[in-house]
Enzyme design. Sequence first.
Site, short mmCIF file in Angstrom:
data_model
loop_
_atom_site.label_atom_id
_atom_site.label_comp_id
_atom_site.label_asym_id
_atom_site.label_seq_id
_atom_site.Cartn_x
_atom_site.Cartn_y
_atom_site.Cartn_z
N ASP A 157 0.93 -1.00 0.00
CA ASP A 157 -0.17 -0.27 -0.28
C ASP A 157 1.18 1.45 -0.10
O ASP A 157 2.31 0.97 0.07
CB ASP A 157 -1.28 -0.04 1.09
CG ASP A 157 -0.23 0.18 2.19
OD1 ASP A 157 0.87 0.44 2.35
OD2 ASP A 157 -1.31 0.34 3.68
N ASN A 161 -4.12 12.91 0.09
CA ASN A 161 -4.78 13.56 0.20
C ASN A 161 -5.96 15.07 0.80
O ASN A 161 -6.65 15.15 0.08
CB ASN A 161 -6.51 12.01 0.63
CG ASN A 161 -5.98 11.43 -0.31
OD1 ASN A 161 -6.65 11.34 -1.06
ND2 ASN A 161 -6.70 10.30 0.10
N HIS A 167 -8.38 15.21 -3.31
CA HIS A 167 -8.89 13.57 -3.48
C HIS A 167 -8.58 13.72 -4.97
O HIS A 167 -8.29 12.24 -5.29
CB HIS A 167 -11.10 13.16 -3.26
CG HIS A 167 -10.51 13.05 -1.61
ND1 HIS A 167 -10.43 11.45 -1.21
CD2 HIS A 167 -11.05 13.85 -0.40
CE1 HIS A 167 -10.59 11.37 0.17
NE2 HIS A 167 -11.28 13.30 0.84
N ASP A 169 -6.65 10.68 -6.48
CA ASP A 169 -7.50 9.72 -7.35
C ASP A 169 -5.86 9.29 -8.80
O ASP A 169 -5.88 8.54 -8.73
CB ASP A 169 -8.47 9.94 -7.82
CG ASP A 169 -9.56 9.67 -7.03
OD1 ASP A 169 -9.56 9.23 -6.48
OD2 ASP A 169 -10.40 10.15 -7.25
N GLU A 186 -6.27 2.30 -0.78
CA GLU A 186 -4.74 2.59 -0.72
C GLU A 186 -3.95 1.03 -1.00
O GLU A 186 -2.90 1.00 -1.45
CB GLU A 186 -3.43 3.63 -0.39
CG GLU A 186 -3.57 3.88 1.54
CD GLU A 186 -4.73 4.01 2.02
OE1 GLU A 186 -4.22 4.00 3.61
OE2 GLU A 186 -5.55 3.58 1.61
#
Length: 370
Positions: free
Chosen positions: A249, A257, A262, A266, A292
Amino acid sequence: MATTLQSQTTSSEASGSAIGAAIGADMLMVFTVILGLIAMAAIANVVIVRRQTRSSARIARQRAESMSELLRTVRTAETIAGIGIWQYDPSTGTQQWSDGLKRVFGIDSDEVFVEGDAETLLFANNIDLVGKVDEHCDEVDPFHLQFDVHGFDGVPQSISVHACNLRGRNGDLHRVVAVVRDNTKQIERVRALETSRAAAINEARYARELAETDALTGLANRRRVMRQLDRLVMNARMTQMPLVLVMFDIDHFKRVNDTHGHPSGDKVLQRVAALANGQARGSDIVGRVGGEEFVWVIPGASDGMARIMTERLRVVIASDSGVEPVSAVTISLGYTFIQAGDTALSLFARADAALYAAKNSGRNRVRMAA
């Protein structure tokens, strides 16, 4: 004395004449009877012949009526079934076309065929029916032929021929009989069904892929990963081949974020997914199983290979994952090998433990499960 002898002689002659007359009469009567019998026999023969003639005529009429009824039945059956009957005599080369066969080729059933018309019609439709039948002259069982043609109206047609060789007692081929059908509409229906079926299968496959694909990254989602991992675990058990499960991760992704929003987060997820997918082999599976969190399934990898592949991915992400306005991020990785009795869930649990070990040791690390 002389008178007495003369009298006796006269008496004897008279007696002889009477006997002769009687014999002659009897002979005449016999001949008359014989002639009568002959006449009666002749009359009886005439009566018998007449009766036989009338019986033969009646039988002939009955047979003619039966044959006419049979022909009407055959014509009706041809019309209902949309077929035609073709007969061929190899010894003479002559063909016989039924009314139904004429209709198959768009010819009026009342059209009279003269010598050569059948051959001309087949040639015009590019059908070598006689030649194809001759190729099967040794066949014992019925055989099938197929012709794709263009009719006189230019419309493509598919002609099906089911034929049978008829042989005499000596085994010589004396006739070929075939049932001919225009299968164009049937084939079109089959093709339409096949097209619809293929479209339905593709739509179902596409729907399943959508249901098993992460919409943001395009990677496999958790459902697909688990389904394919179950299959790979079973295969590894049967083949005794190694199987590696890697979990990784993004380090401090919440900070990305919170700092950049966000939409930028993304973009980072998409970039990491693309880099990970680029490191995978064709037989590998890369998926996103959480916000993630990602997995990488590597079939057939040795210990050394797994170590090299995971370290290479760590380095690539650390150097190339930057997206405007976010600089490159790092990842932590944990991996494990399949062991006896493992399931997909037990593999996940050990890889997840190795991932947290990498995070706890400072992040941007690779750790193998104990």
